[in-house]
Design a protein around this motif. Structure first.
Motif, short mmCIF file in Angstrom:
data_model
loop_
_atom_site.label_atom_id
_atom_site.label_comp_id
_atom_site.label_asym_id
_atom_site.label_seq_id
_atom_site.Cartn_x
_atom_site.Cartn_y
_atom_site.Cartn_z
N ALA A 223 -42.15 66.58 -3.44
CA ALA A 223 -42.74 65.44 -3.61
C ALA A 223 -44.22 66.20 -3.67
O ALA A 223 -44.77 67.21 -2.76
CB ALA A 223 -42.57 64.16 -2.85
N ARG B 150 -47.18 56.86 -8.16
CA ARG B 150 -46.15 57.12 -9.20
C ARG B 150 -46.67 56.99 -10.87
O ARG B 150 -46.37 57.76 -11.61
CB ARG B 150 -44.91 56.52 -9.09
CG ARG B 150 -44.16 57.24 -8.15
CD ARG B 150 -42.60 56.44 -7.84
NE ARG B 150 -42.12 56.78 -6.38
CZ ARG B 150 -42.25 55.99 -5.64
NH1 ARG B 150 -42.32 54.78 -5.77
NH2 ARG B 150 -41.84 56.17 -4.30
N LEU C 148 -47.63 61.03 -10.35
CA LEU C 148 -47.20 61.95 -8.98
C LEU C 148 -45.84 61.77 -8.56
O LEU C 148 -45.36 60.42 -8.79
CB LEU C 148 -48.19 61.63 -8.13
CG LEU C 148 -49.66 62.16 -8.18
CD1 LEU C 148 -50.48 61.58 -7.08
CD2 LEU C 148 -49.77 63.65 -8.14
N ARG C 149 -45.18 62.94 -7.93
CA ARG C 149 -43.92 62.40 -7.27
C ARG C 149 -44.41 62.04 -5.98
O ARG C 149 -45.06 62.74 -4.85
CB ARG C 149 -43.24 63.78 -7.39
CG ARG C 149 -42.88 64.13 -8.85
CD ARG C 149 -42.02 65.67 -8.55
NE ARG C 149 -42.89 66.64 -7.89
CZ ARG C 149 -42.57 67.55 -6.89
NH1 ARG C 149 -41.14 67.74 -6.75
NH2 ARG C 149 -43.35 68.36 -6.29
N VAL C 150 -43.79 60.91 -5.51
CA VAL C 150 -44.18 60.27 -4.17
C VAL C 150 -42.84 60.01 -3.42
O VAL C 150 -42.06 59.29 -3.94
CB VAL C 150 -44.82 58.92 -4.40
CG1 VAL C 150 -45.49 58.43 -3.22
CG2 VAL C 150 -46.16 59.01 -5.44
N THR C 151 -42.92 60.36 -2.29
CA THR C 151 -41.95 60.07 -1.09
C THR C 151 -42.51 59.20 0.04
O THR C 151 -43.58 59.27 0.06
CB THR C 151 -41.18 61.43 -0.65
OG1 THR C 151 -39.85 60.67 -0.02
CG2 THR C 151 -41.72 61.87 0.46
N GLU D 245 -37.05 62.20 -9.21
CA GLU D 245 -37.77 63.27 -8.71
C GLU D 245 -39.31 62.60 -8.28
O GLU D 245 -39.88 62.75 -7.32
CB GLU D 245 -38.06 64.27 -9.55
CG GLU D 245 -36.73 65.05 -9.66
CD GLU D 245 -36.82 66.49 -10.21
OE1 GLU D 245 -37.70 66.88 -10.82
OE2 GLU D 245 -35.92 67.27 -10.13
N SER D 246 -39.60 61.61 -9.18
CA SER D 246 -40.95 60.67 -8.94
C SER D 246 -40.78 60.10 -7.63
O SER D 246 -41.69 59.66 -7.02
CB SER D 246 -41.21 59.81 -10.00
OG SER D 246 -40.59 58.90 -10.03
N TYR D 247 -39.50 59.83 -7.06
CA TYR D 247 -39.30 59.12 -5.91
C TYR D 247 -38.85 60.00 -4.79
O TYR D 247 -38.69 59.69 -3.55
CB TYR D 247 -38.28 57.96 -6.03
CG TYR D 247 -38.63 56.48 -6.57
CD1 TYR D 247 -39.00 56.62 -7.83
CD2 TYR D 247 -38.96 55.66 -5.69
CE1 TYR D 247 -39.24 55.30 -8.53
CE2 TYR D 247 -39.43 54.52 -6.25
CZ TYR D 247 -39.33 54.29 -7.67
OH TYR D 247 -39.84 53.07 -8.32
N LYS E 284 -33.17 62.84 0.86
CA LYS E 284 -33.21 62.19 -0.26
C LYS E 284 -32.75 62.97 -1.32
O LYS E 284 -33.25 63.92 -1.85
CB LYS E 284 -34.45 61.50 -0.40
CG LYS E 284 -34.84 60.67 0.66
CD LYS E 284 -36.50 60.18 0.27
CE LYS E 284 -36.43 59.52 -0.88
NZ LYS E 284 -38.10 59.10 -1.00
#
Lengths: 454, 454
Positions: free
Chosen positions: A365, A388, A392-395, B33-35, B122
């Protein structure tokens, strides 16, 4: 408690592995598509009879066979032991098999879908194949082939375009020192005739010659003798290879010299064909090699093999197989193709550290959002959604936890930024961003957070 | 001549099929991937013992088993017929099997690589699985699962994020009318207790309830009786489902009403958990459904299923399985996931014509270059290379041929432009472009050709 290792000769690919594999596959696809090749996929499982007898005796043995199911198995297993022999056992117990290569399924598909496919069918196919080989360093029981084939034309334009496409892929991946070795089955046949190897022994001789790189001229001479080829013929054969390959310099001159050495041995027509390929693919590192044999029996014309100095074996290879599709249909359709070995390419790229940094040091992320307390989870999820939608890639850390633990996890997964959303930040519609490399921390209004991460 | 059809229940994917599949897979990957989910791949082949006993008795039967090889097979086949029974035959003859789902391999991988994986892992995984099911409309023996799972946390944040990610995917694909049905295994357990179904019959009852959609209340009542559940308990059970699901309106009110109907039956803790998921995933079309059972036995908490009005069965489903990883390792690790069925999604998208035009009407190339004569092949290949380096996908007609035939082929493969390179054009460093839709033809200097195609 069950065992946790993957099956023998098979591998799990963790995220960092998958990213490297997909990077290489992505470039292969992009280049093949730029040459007008289209994607094809076939099932992992084929009818056993589709595969049997296409790869030679050794191939048959290495095919993974699938057990019949339910009633069929019980019936088939009901033969008495006295009747049993190994091939009988196989036929009785198995009806399906795992794909062994991508060429035979292609030939089946072309014969089956002839009327739906264009006159010239240019396809690529990137899928795993399975071989019940003894696992060894770099040899797996499940591995990916990246095949490209052009169906329907006998023109040497095809050979040239395939060489150009493969060259473009390897250059895009960063290879500068590969060689595409080129030969023609008829060159080999003419050399074998000239040396006095009888026609019925050509197949045996090719199997031995195929090992020249591995076991040297002496080893090949021994194997030729074992396979019943007379000493005079064997000596002359190895002599011709030595003579025709005498290399004058490192440039284009090499190929010209080899051709001229072949003039009295090989028919003009074949030499003209080879000349065309060398001209059309003039920008590619093609090296004529009259001793290149290739193991598979279905090749009928040009054959190729790609080598790099630091890898025993090849990165890939291929050739023309004008007879294979006819084994599946009424029509004999010319075909030619190349197969790249994904694992071989990856091994060399890994050793030479050829992956770009965004692949080599990838993270799951761009930013991790913290969770302050049970009560603020919804707000953290909302911030994540906002980031997001900014691309952006967000965890999100999955549960309320000590701040230190959340930061430790962010470190572990190597995210470049952490977005801290505490009670103060929430009250003020702000967010604190921590740059994980510099340790710097700064508070922004929520709308500006995404831009600052980018 | 070998048969040309693929194996029973398996399919070849021609280029137009592959493009649609890759379009859907591309969106699924991008959203996951965004998550912050990372890619994982596991082998198609697992040790037989890894899979056996994980999917229930019916599952065991549907696993494709692979025949032992060489000596091992000959030895194993050497038992006498009197000793033979079916399960024995399997153990004697088979040591490997084809992947049946992506969840059990994930559990194996997590147990095996625990120390290399982050505390919360994840991952998403998009790969084929194989089941020896009877093929039927829409039911195949090889099909793709698109799984997403979060390992290591018991927090309901996980359930909410999974629901949000799946919702984002379906919306990006263009679905507006799907429902994510939500239930919890403890809701079912408490309902079964309240109805007076004894604990040892809960499993049987769940198998029957799972069919409520398909066979209705009457059918379920019959199956409950067959499975030895008393009439009084069965009637009360179906009554509770009817009562708890009484629907007041179409909005959020529905879920609140269902929760309030459950208050006297289900523990507060579970209802609070469900309430959290409903709040966190407030923007998603979640519908609480106390009768949702799901077939698989390894679920321990929340369970989900995605439905659309025009598809019998579901687009996907999932749930929490906190006990499965412990079957492979010392540590019991909580886990929760979703699986989307690629084929189900594709069937609905195809019927509703949901593919964007560039996918639905795709072509193998932006332009086809003609070949005038044997002498001009090199020049045509050179033009193709120029157009490619301008970013175009270019196919070259593979051999000198009548102009009419070349145009007919261009039509067949549906390219929008043909670049004609005749002797005049070559002499003048020009190229004639034909727009295949309008039929319009115009001659340009070579450098301007690419720009005009774009």
């Amino acid at each position: 408690m069950s065992k946790t290792n993957p099956a023998r000769g098979m591998r799990d690919f963790l995220p960092a592995d998958v990213r490297k594999r997909e990077y290489v596959i992505g470039i292969i696809k992009e280049v093949y598509e730029s040459y007008g090749f289209e994607p094809l996929e076939t099932p992992a499982v084929e009818n056993l009879e589709t595969l049997m007898g296409k790869y030679g005796e050794e191939g048959n043995q290495l095919i993974f066979k699938i057990l019949k199911r339910g009633e069929k198995l019980v019936q088939s297993a009901g033969f008495s032991p006295s009747e049993r022999d190994e091939s009988r056992t196989l036929n009785e117990l198995s009806d399906l098999a795992l794909r062994y290569d991508l060429t035979v399924p292609l030939a089946r598909v072309v014969a089956h879908h002839r009327n739906e496919l264009p006159k010239f069918f240019k396809r690529y196919q990137i899928q795993p194949v399975w071989r019940a080989d003894r696992p060894a360093r770099g040899r797996f029981r499940e591995f990916y082939q990246c095949d490209v084939d052009a169906i329907g034309s006998s023109s040497m334009t095809i050979e040239a375009e395939l060489i150009m496409a493969v060259t473009a892929i390897l250059r895009r991946l960063g290879f500068a020192d590969f060689t595409i070795r080129l030969n023609h089955r008829e060159v080999l046949a003419d050399i074998l005739d000239t040396a006095g190897v009888p026609a019925e022994k050509h197949g045996d001789a090719l199997v031995a010659i195929d090992k020249l790189d591995k076991i040297g001229a002496e080893g090949v001479a021994k194997e030729l003798a074992e396979r019943g080829i007379g000493e005079a013929a064997a000596t002359m054969l190895l002599d011709i290879f030595e003579q025709t390959q005498k290399i004058v310099d490192d440039g284009k001159e090499v190929n010209r010299t080899i051709v001229s050495n072949l003039v009295n041995i090989v028919s003009n027509e074949v030499l003209t064909d080879i000349g065309h390929v060398l001209t059309f693919a003039g920008d590619c590192p093609v090296q004529l090699d009259p001793s290149l044999a290739r193991g598979l029996s279905y090749y009928t014309g040009a054959i190729f093999e790609i080598t790099v100095p630091d890898l025993a074996g090849s990165l890939g290879g291929g050739g023309r197989y004008d007879g294979l599709i006819g084994m599946f249909g009424k029509e004999q359709i010319p075909a030619c193709g190349f197969s790249l070995g994904l694992e071989r390419i990856l091994v060399v790229m890994e050793e030479r550290r050829m992956f770009p940094p965004e692949i080599a040091d990838s993270t799951p992320a761009d930013v991790m959002v913290t969770i302050w307390s049970e009560e603020t989870i919804a707000e953290s999820l909302k911030l994540a959604a906002e980031l997001r939608s900014a691309g952006l890639r967000v965890t999100v850390y999955p549960e309320p936890d000590k701040f230190g633990k959340q930061m430790k996890y962010a470190d572990q997964i190597n995210v470049p930024y952490v977005a801290v959303l505490g009670e103060t930040e929430i009250a003020e519609s702000k967010v604190t961003l921590k740059n994980m490399q510099t340790g710097e921390q700064k508070t922004f209004i929520r709308e500006e957070a995404a831009r600052n991460i980018k």
